[in-house]
Design a protein around this motif. Structure first.
Motif, PDB file in Angstrom:
ATOM      1  N   VAL A 174       0.842  -1.198   0.000  1.00  0.00           N
ATOM      2  CA  VAL A 174       0.000   0.000   0.000  1.00  0.00           C
ATOM      3  C   VAL A 174       0.880   1.252   0.000  1.00  0.00           C
ATOM      4  N   ALA A 175       1.916   1.264   0.844  1.00  0.00           N
ATOM      5  CA  ALA A 175       2.820   2.419   0.896  1.00  0.00           C
ATOM      6  C   ALA A 175       3.501   2.631  -0.456  1.00  0.00           C
ATOM      7  N   GLU A 176       3.942   1.550  -1.090  1.00  0.00           N
ATOM      8  CA  GLU A 176       4.590   1.653  -2.399  1.00  0.00           C
ATOM      9  C   GLU A 176       3.602   2.127  -3.459  1.00  0.00           C
ATOM     10  N   ALA A 177       2.389   1.618  -3.427  1.00  0.00           N
ATOM     11  CA  ALA A 177       1.370   2.055  -4.397  1.00  0.00           C
ATOM     12  C   ALA A 177       1.069   3.535  -4.230  1.00  0.00           C
ATOM     13  N   ARG A 178       1.059   4.014  -3.003  1.00  0.00           N
ATOM     14  CA  ARG A 178       0.839   5.444  -2.768  1.00  0.00           C
ATOM     15  C   ARG A 178       1.985   6.275  -3.341  1.00  0.00           C
ATOM     16  N   ARG A 179       3.203   5.792  -3.170  1.00  0.00           N
ATOM     17  CA  ARG A 179       4.365   6.521  -3.702  1.00  0.00           C
ATOM     18  C   ARG A 179       4.315   6.593  -5.228  1.00  0.00           C
TER      19      ARG A 179
END
Length: 124
Positions: free
Chosen positions: A56-61
């Motif tokens: 999720v954090a990577e997708a947000r980035r």
């Protein structure tokens, strides 16, 4: 396989999914899922929570949404489907959304005494 689920099973799934969403959003550490899982499967459940939070954090980035929208679009439950294949066991498929990404989560909880504990949880 019986469709639907008992009120107790529905409540257990709602509580478990709520905790998972808090992990995915970074509001709680993945280790908090340990107490919601069967002891022998707890490591796998925690690992899935950690991997999910990282995804999720990577997708947000990587999102093409404006920076402000990325930060303010928490993971949310879109819909869920439950079945209770036997009394004391419930399986669920949950659709989650975070910004412009859609995720799926599959899980199984089993009742032990008064507690419903996860035996499986996968974020897809």
């Amino acid at each position: 396989m019986a469709s639907g689920a008992s009120p107790d099973a529905k409540l257990a799934v709602r509580r478990f999914v709520s905790s998972c969403v808090e992990v995915l959003n970074g509001y709680r550490p993945a280790a908090h899922l340990r107490r919601l899982a069967q002891p022998r499967e707890a490591g796998m459940v925690v690992a899935q929570g950690l991997v999910g939070a990282q995804r999720v954090a990577e997708a947000r980035r990587r999102s093409k949404l404006p920076v402000k929208a990325r930060r303010t679009s928490p993971v949310a439950v879109v819909r869920s489907s439950l079945c209770e294949p036997r009394p004391g066991a419930v399986e669920a498929a949950v659709v989650l959304m975070a910004g412009d990404r859609t995720w799926a989560m599959a899980l199984r909880l089993e009742q032990h005494g008064e507690a419903w504990l996860a035996t499986t949880m996968r974020l897809i």
